[in-house]
Design a protein around this motif. Structure first.
Motif, PDB file in Angstrom:
ATOM      1  N   UNK A   9      18.502   6.514 -63.722  1.00 26.18           N
ATOM      2  CA  UNK A   9      17.825   7.790 -63.809  1.00 26.18           C
ATOM      3  C   UNK A   9      17.126   8.091 -65.114  1.00 26.18           C
ATOM      4  N   UNK A  10      17.003   7.088 -66.011  1.00 27.06           N
ATOM      5  CA  UNK A  10      16.291   7.314 -67.266  1.00 27.06           C
ATOM      6  C   UNK A  10      15.485   6.086 -67.644  1.00 27.06           C
ATOM      7  N   UNK A  11      14.466   6.321 -68.451  1.00 28.19           N
ATOM      8  CA  UNK A  11      13.618   5.222 -68.909  1.00 28.19           C
ATOM      9  C   UNK A  11      14.370   4.392 -69.961  1.00 28.19           C
ATOM     10  N   UNK A  12      14.430   3.107 -69.734  1.00 27.22           N
ATOM     11  CA  UNK A  12      15.073   2.190 -70.674  1.00 27.22           C
ATOM     12  C   UNK A  12      14.056   1.142 -71.115  1.00 27.22           C
ATOM     13  N   UNK A  13      14.139   0.793 -72.389  1.00 23.00           N
ATOM     14  CA  UNK A  13      13.285  -0.277 -72.881  1.00 23.00           C
ATOM     15  C   UNK A  13      14.000  -1.613 -72.764  1.00 23.00           C
ATOM     16  N   UNK A  14      13.286  -2.595 -72.252  1.00 19.25           N
ATOM     17  CA  UNK A  14      13.758  -3.972 -72.213  1.00 19.25           C
ATOM     18  C   UNK A  14      12.822  -4.815 -73.080  1.00 19.25           C
ATOM     19  N   UNK A  15      13.331  -5.930 -73.571  1.00 22.58           N
ATOM     20  CA  UNK A  15      12.527  -6.806 -74.414  1.00 22.58           C
ATOM     21  C   UNK A  15      12.593  -8.246 -73.919  1.00 22.58           C
ATOM     22  N   UNK A  16      11.647  -9.067 -74.422  1.00 23.49           N
ATOM     23  CA  UNK A  16      11.765 -10.512 -74.195  1.00 23.49           C
ATOM     24  C   UNK A  16      12.570 -11.068 -75.366  1.00 23.49           C
TER      25      UNK A  16
END
Length: 545
Positions: free
Chosen positions: A356-363
């Motif tokens: 339910x929330x925006x999460x940042x993912x990375x390479x």
């Protein structure tokens, strides 16, 4: 090098303020710094007088991880790829780990001594003869330092974004000096190894990178000159300063260590119930320890705090496990047997909705949890836990077994554990690397040399102190440690019939309570200072993959 993130344990409001004021050096756009919930107390056990037995799985991990270095290295020139199977370029740090892996292979009967001598000589001769100079193209080295990434065939700088790297040269030199100390026979080829290793180490002009002496810069670009950021704060550059201090040709002044350790101040405190010198990603607590046995030896900084760097890394492993148990971001599967954040591959640089929330993912990125804040996108790297084996076997052994049992079908392959996995990432978008496993999330498709190396070496150190004992014979490492002010333990003459003290001493409950009170006071002081002083913008990390 990736700066870790600062955060101190305290009341909820204090945590929120500290998270707000902290900065993070990273790839790509700035990310959210997530507050970390307090974990249930996790007591750090004293090391057992008798070592815990390693399950058969560890022998298989060792053999497969060794084969990564033996099979993927270019046998014509000794260059080891940064990663495999994508294999885009060589990493000089991977070469340092490879030079360390070959004697482990000899000792275990996986290769003959002659085979390893051949491969080692090929490698050292190539680095001795590599084209060097200040030109932007066609060169692999300058002033004894080497470019972070090299062309796998020619050894030239890979591309214009690649820096002449001080810390990656240090990782290479640790492997070079390890080879120098291991190949000690009265044999012409082994003598040649020792001589070339001496030449390579003595070439490195550490003082050239001291633009802000006595600290050492992270590196240099032929197009723009010296990287403005110096090696400060507690991190993997411990070995860099020890190598620079021990140099017989271009040594830095002994004050460099005291100035370096003075930059620790914002990294010492209490996190997840442990008082220690923090660095978020676990590689910062492991790399220097691959070659140097810090048990029972102390510099002035650690002497004042009553522990050694080995015990410090032990507490860091426990703190990361406690963070996974708390699991404030509610990632899938985090818990007592699934933990380990470090620099590793990841699925993609993207914002996605999770719970339910925006999460940042990375390479590829640094991931970690510690005092100076955190980045965590649900990506676990097996190397983070496994390379902590000597520090905390009682928590690392069950974690390694659990990773293999639960995820081995897609995470464990020809060369052991693939670099990383993320059970929470199942978004149908283009990936930077790796693949989605239906119902299981994302898993890396590559092995990365600087993650494989600590796995192999630290299992070896746990079994019989092998890498540590070889490196104790190296005069340059000893000199560097002594010039940094390290005393005690194996650095001191041992009386006949006695053994050097190497047993770290965990904190008592009373010491932990006192440490927590101190940390809260220090944290409040930081908040007050931060509210009065403008915070500098986070710097772009020069070591982007």
């Amino acid at each position: 090098m990736f700066d870790s993130i600062r955060r101190s344990v305290g009341t909820a409001s204090l945590v929120a303020v500290l998270v707000f004021i902290s900065g993070c050096k990273q790839e790509g756009p700035a990310s959210t710094a997530y507050p970390i919930a307090a974990a249930p107390p996790v007591e750090v056990e004293a090391l057992k007088p008798t070592k815990l037995e390693l399950p058969p799985l560890f022998r298989d991990v060792e053999k497969r991880t060794f084969q990564f270095f033996w099979d993927t290295t270019n046998e014509v020139n000794g260059l080891t790829p940064d990663r495999y199977p994508s294999r885009p370029f060589a990493s000089i740090a991977s070469v340092g780990f490879a030079l360390t892996a070959y004697p482990i292979g000899i000792e275990n009967g996986w290769v003959s001594r002659r085979q390893a001598v051949d491969r080692t000589l090929t490698t050292l001769k190539f680095f001795r003869d590599i084209p060097a100079g200040s030109q932007a193209e066609g060169k692999g080295a300058y002033n004894g330092f080497y470019y972070h990434f090299l062309d796998m065939d020619t050894g030239a700088r890979y591309q214009s974004w690649v820096e002449l790297s001080s810390v990656d040269t240090a990782l290479l030199m640790m492997g070079v000096l390890f080879a120098q100390s291991y190949y000690d026979r009265d044999d012409p080829r082994e003598k040649e190894i020792r001589d070339i290793a001496d030449t390579l180490y003595k070439r490195v002009d550490w003082t050239w990178l001291q633009r802000n002496a006595p600290l050492i810069s992270m590196g240099w670009f032929p197009e723009s000159g010296f990287i403005q950021h110096d090696w400060t704060g507690y991190n993997e550059a411990m070995m860099l300063y020890i190598l620079a201090l021990g140099s017989p040709t271009h040594p830095v002044a002994p004050e460099s260590w005291s100035v370096w350790t003075r930059t620790y101040n914002d990294s010492w405190g209490v996190y997840q119930g442990e008082e220690y010198l923090s660095f978020g990603p676990l590689f910062g607590h492991q790399y220097s320890h691959v070659w140097i046995d810090f048990r029972g030896i102390q510099d002035d900084y650690m002497r004042e705090r009553g522990i050694d760097y080995f015990e410090n890394s032990r507490r860091a492993a426990y703190a990361q496990r406690a963070y996974a148990i708390a699991n404030p971001m509610k990632w899938k599967d985090y818990g007592p047997d699934v933990w380990g954040l470090t620099a590793s591959d990841g699925p993609q640089q993207t914002l996605q909705e999770f719970r339910g929330e925006q999460r940042q993912f990375r390479h590829y990125s640094a991931r970690g949890a510690g005092l100076r804040d955190t980045f965590d996108d649900g990506t676990i790297a097996p190397t983070a836990a496994i390379a902590s084996l000597p520090f905390a076997p009682e928590i690392v052994i069950p974690t390694t077994v659990a990773l293999h049992e639960r995820y081995g079908e897609y995470l464990y392959s020809s060369y052991g554990f693939l670099d990383s996995f993320n059970r929470s990432f199942d978004f149908d978008i283009p990936l930077k690397t790796g693949r989605l496993v239906p119902g299981e999330g994302w898993v890396a498709s590559d092995y990365i040399g600087i993650d494989q190396g600590p796995i192999l070496a630290m299992i070896s150190n746990y079994r019989n102190d092998f890498v540590w004992n070889v490196m104790k014979r190296n005069k340059y490492i000893r000199d560097g440690l002594q010039k940094a002010g390290f005393k005690g333990g194996w650095l001191e003459p041992v009386k006949e019939g006695e053994a050097a003290e190497t047993q770290p001493k965990p904190q008592t409950k009373a010491e932990k309570d006192a440490a927590t009170a101190r940390a809260l006071g220090e944290a409040e002081s930081r908040v007050n200072r931060a509210s009065q002083t403008p915070q500098p913008a986070p710097a772009q990390d020069p070591k982007t993959k």
